[in-house]
Design an enzyme around this catalytic site. Structure first.
Site, PDB file in Angstrom:
ATOM      1  N   GLU A   1       0.319   3.330  -9.501  1.00 18.20           N
ATOM      2  CA  GLU A   1       0.114   2.200  -8.599  1.00 18.20           C
ATOM      3  C   GLU A   1      -0.939   2.518  -7.537  1.00 18.20           C
ATOM      4  O   GLU A   1      -1.814   1.688  -7.222  1.00 18.20           O
ATOM      5  CB  GLU A   1       1.433   1.830  -7.903  1.00 18.20           C
ATOM      6  CG  GLU A   1       2.558   1.434  -8.841  1.00 18.20           C
ATOM      7  CD  GLU A   1       3.441   2.602  -9.242  1.00 18.20           C
ATOM      8  OE1 GLU A   1       4.592   2.368  -9.638  1.00 18.20           O
ATOM      9  OE2 GLU A   1       2.987   3.773  -9.137  1.00 18.20           O
TER      10      GLU A   1
ATOM     11  N   GLY B   1       8.466  13.175  -0.966  1.00 21.94           N
ATOM     12  CA  GLY B   1       7.761  11.987  -0.501  1.00 21.94           C
ATOM     13  C   GLY B   1       8.482  11.237   0.595  1.00 21.94           C
ATOM     14  O   GLY B   1       7.878  10.802   1.581  1.00 21.94           O
ATOM     15  N   ARG B   2       9.803  11.081   0.467  1.00 23.94           N
ATOM     16  CA  ARG B   2      10.554  10.299   1.453  1.00 23.94           C
ATOM     17  C   ARG B   2      10.779  11.074   2.751  1.00 23.94           C
ATOM     18  O   ARG B   2      11.331  10.530   3.702  1.00 23.94           O
ATOM     19  CB  ARG B   2      11.895   9.859   0.853  1.00 23.94           C
ATOM     20  CG  ARG B   2      12.781  10.992   0.347  1.00 23.94           C
ATOM     21  CD  ARG B   2      13.911  10.436  -0.505  1.00 23.94           C
ATOM     22  NE  ARG B   2      14.727  11.467  -1.130  1.00 23.94           N
ATOM     23  CZ  ARG B   2      14.424  12.091  -2.261  1.00 23.94           C
ATOM     24  NH1 ARG B   2      13.291  11.795  -2.899  1.00 23.94           N
ATOM     25  NH2 ARG B   2      15.235  13.002  -2.785  1.00 23.94           N
TER      26      ARG B   2
ATOM     27  N   GLU C   1      17.596   7.199  -2.600  1.00 21.56           N
ATOM     28  CA  GLU C   1      16.846   8.066  -3.506  1.00 21.56           C
ATOM     29  C   GLU C   1      17.367   9.495  -3.447  1.00 21.56           C
ATOM     30  O   GLU C   1      17.304  10.233  -4.425  1.00 21.56           O
ATOM     31  CB  GLU C   1      15.352   8.038  -3.168  1.00 21.56           C
ATOM     32  CG  GLU C   1      14.484   8.718  -4.218  1.00 21.56           C
ATOM     33  CD  GLU C   1      13.007   8.486  -4.015  1.00 21.56           C
ATOM     34  OE1 GLU C   1      12.328   8.058  -4.972  1.00 21.56           O
ATOM     35  OE2 GLU C   1      12.498   8.742  -2.900  1.00 21.56           O
TER      36      GLU C   1
ATOM     37  N   HIS D   1      23.611 -14.864  11.819  1.00 19.95           N
ATOM     38  CA  HIS D   1      23.632 -16.235  11.325  1.00 19.95           C
ATOM     39  C   HIS D   1      23.544 -16.283   9.805  1.00 19.95           C
ATOM     40  O   HIS D   1      23.231 -17.324   9.230  1.00 19.95           O
ATOM     41  CB  HIS D   1      22.481 -17.029  11.956  1.00 19.95           C
ATOM     42  CG  HIS D   1      22.617 -17.159  13.444  1.00 19.95           C
ATOM     43  ND1 HIS D   1      23.305 -18.193  14.036  1.00 19.95           N
ATOM     44  CD2 HIS D   1      22.185 -16.356  14.454  1.00 19.95           C
ATOM     45  CE1 HIS D   1      23.268 -18.037  15.356  1.00 19.95           C
ATOM     46  NE2 HIS D   1      22.601 -16.934  15.627  1.00 19.95           N
TER      47      HIS D   1
ATOM     48  N   LYS E   1      -0.129  12.834  -4.140  1.00 22.27           N
ATOM     49  CA  LYS E   1      -0.182  14.276  -4.342  1.00 22.27           C
ATOM     50  C   LYS E   1      -1.054  14.640  -5.538  1.00 22.27           C
ATOM     51  O   LYS E   1      -1.870  15.551  -5.470  1.00 22.27           O
ATOM     52  CB  LYS E   1       1.233  14.827  -4.522  1.00 22.27           C
ATOM     53  CG  LYS E   1       1.295  16.355  -4.609  1.00 22.27           C
ATOM     54  CD  LYS E   1       2.729  16.855  -4.770  1.00 22.27           C
ATOM     55  CE  LYS E   1       3.528  16.613  -3.523  1.00 22.27           C
ATOM     56  NZ  LYS E   1       4.875  17.225  -3.594  1.00 22.27           N
TER      57      LYS E   1
END
Length: 544
Positions: free
Chosen positions: A209, A264-265, A350, A381, A203
């Protein structure tokens, strides 16, 4: 105590749930339990009969929801009310999958035309790339997409693209989020700069990052023989900061918008989903939106007692607050959905990992359980042992398409039998007497039989939901993701928290940037705590 835990309904639920019989007994007394406790909507079927509930439990849960004015709160979200009170924002990710004929206002303006314009711009760009009309700087068609983002701008597109692998239309897609250089270096190995398109999602165009990875991608691109002028053919952005994107070398015509009213999510439905559309085509992307829209309609219109997100959300409240459950496991019985638990983990944790109410009062009840999971048959398993015989109560969601995209022999029958068998085992368990009887033909002596029988006991009464769909398609996936979005919202309303801010994430970013400055400083870092100072100095030395 908070007003919520002091309420009469809360107290009634606490008393009632403590007195409920074992689920095995509930099933024995009512052979119509499945008929009464399943519903179908939007291409999904939810079986919630294997939960620690009866009619009275559900009635109390819906009464709690009514006291929280859930129906009004649902309407408020869809109409653009400022429900993110700490950031003074509307929450309108649902507008991203709205119909062109709708009117949805944010800050006094109808935002639907802008959403539709963005979809049209995406469609034009996708068609150019997929048809080969859009070429790289040497005239070759694009073969690979590299999507660079972090958080929701990375995980949503990655999981959806992975889930819809049968619908890919020829382009390869790679995702980069981790700032660890190994991540992007491994992605770039084997790629051809002449045929690679980078989609950067940030944004602000300044997320640490994402920007670092994008600058490294540009450096790699230029090192392959391209020029700065060629950047515009190979880099596009989803951002609000057009100035920074054009300064980077991108064409302003190839910059797609982001809006403050989309977290964002919750953003995969927007231009953040451009990598999805590039890979599966714009028609399939619109089908994804259509499935989510159908679930939005169901969430708004269905009565609480027949409302899929409401039922799932209220059951989560039940286990978190009245049974001491601290986690919730999501088990996918479809290889294409293997990443879905990680996506729902971000969505739920979040959103609802909060410890104060909307008015700032400290909560005195659990919120935000730990969400985890994976592929069901693999888990059987491994960690299913904990689900069956561990001391912690862990509610589970089982997700299965009835039809496979890759039918092969008995594979899908075995997959389905494992899914249904696990839910049955969690519900009914195995008594000591049953375990002992199963060993009647064993050659062990009685003492050994009795010992082993004790180890084979499973208490059962472990709750689960089963979600079925005919087949994993763009619409059913859209509905499934929207279901969990709304389930998360329901929990937040009951817990009286803001599910749409993330100040804990923000603090980590601020402190991380401060540490980065100190790592690069010439003098020893001494302004932090002794542990952080020591770790920074050890990092500078490059050895322990």
């Amino acid at each position: 105590m908070t007003q919520l835990t002091q309420s009469a309904t809360w107290q009634q639920l606490a008393t009632h749930t403590a007195a409920l019989p074992h689920m095995r007994e509930l099933f024995e007394k009512n052979d119509q339990r499945f008929n009464a406790m399943h519903l179908k909507s939007c291409g999904l079927l939810l079986d919630y009969s294997k939960n620690r509930v009866n009619e009275e439990t559900l009635a109390l849960l819906f009464k709690l929801a009514n006291e929280a004015q859930l129906t009004d709160k649902i309407a408020g979200m869809f109409s653009g009310d400022i429900i993110n009170n700490t950031e003074q924002r509307a929450v309108l990710h649902t507008a991203l999958r709205s119909k062109a004929s709708q009117t949805i206002n944010a800050e006094g303006q109808n935002i639907v035309p802008e959403v539709q314009q963005t979809l049209a711009k995406m469609a034009e760009f996708v068609e150019q790339v997929q048809s080969g009309q859009w070429t790289g700087y040497t005239g070759k068609a694009i073969t690979d997409i590299v999507s660079i983002g972090i958080g929701g701008s990375f995980l949503g597109p990655k999981i959806v693209t992975q889930a819809l692998r049968p619908y890919w239309k020829g382009l390869n897609c790679h995702f980069v989020a981790n700032v660890d250089a190994t991540s992007i270096c491994e992605k770039l190995k084997g790629l051809n700069a002449e045929t690679t398109l980078f989609v950067m999602s940030s944004k602000s165009f300044g997320t640490q990052e994402t920007l670092t990875n994008t600058l490294s991608a540009k450096e790699w691109f230029l090192a392959q023989g391209a020029s700065q002028q060629d950047v515009a053919q190979h880099f596009v952005a989803v951002t609000s900061n057009v100035a920074k994107a054009t300064e980077f070398g991108m064409d302003a015509n190839n910059i797609f918008p982001m809006w403050d009213w989309v977290g964002g999510r919750y953003s995969l439905w927007s231009a953040i989903g451009l990598p999805i559309a590039l890979v599966i085509g714009m028609d399939n992307f619109k089908e994804l939106l259509s499935g989510a829209f159908d679930m939005d309609q169901h969430f708004q219109q269905a009565p609480l007692e027949h409302n899929m997100p409401v039922i799932m959300g209220m059951l989560s409240v039940l286990y978190s607050n009245f049974h001491g459950a601290q986690s919730h496991v999501i088990l996918t019985y479809d290889h294409y959905l293997r990443g879905l638990p990680a996506y729902f983990q971000q969505l739920d944790m979040e959103s609802n990992g909060k410890s104060v109410t909307l008015n700032g009062t400290a909560v005195d009840y659990s919120t935000g359980p730990v969400i985890w999971g994976g592929e069901g048959t693999n888990g059987q398993h491994a960690y299913h042992q904990l689900l069956h015989q561990g001391t912690a109560l862990i509610p589970a969601d089982f997700i299965l398409p009835l039809q496979s995209h890759n039918p092969l022999g008995e594979h899908h029958n075995q997959l389905a039998s494992n899914c249904f068998g696990q839910t049955q085992a969690l519900m009914q368990g195995r008594t000591y007497e049953e375990a002992l009887a199963e060993m009647s033909s064993s050659k062990l002596d009685d003492a050994q039989k009795q010992l082993i029988a004790k180890h084979k006991v499973m208490t059962g009464n472990k709750p689960s939901n089963t979600l079925l769909m005919d087949k994993l398609t763009p619409p059913t996936l859209g509905a499934l993701i929207a279901l969990y979005e709304h389930r998360t919202f329901v929990q937040g309303i009951i817990w009286q928290i803001n599910s749409f801010d993330q100040w804990g994430v923000e603090l980590g970013k601020v402190l991380g940037n401060d540490v980065l400055d100190r790592i690069g400083a010439e003098n020893d870092a001494q302004a932090l705590d002794c542990s952080s100072n020591s770790l920074i100095n050890l990092y500078r030395q490059g050895q322990i």
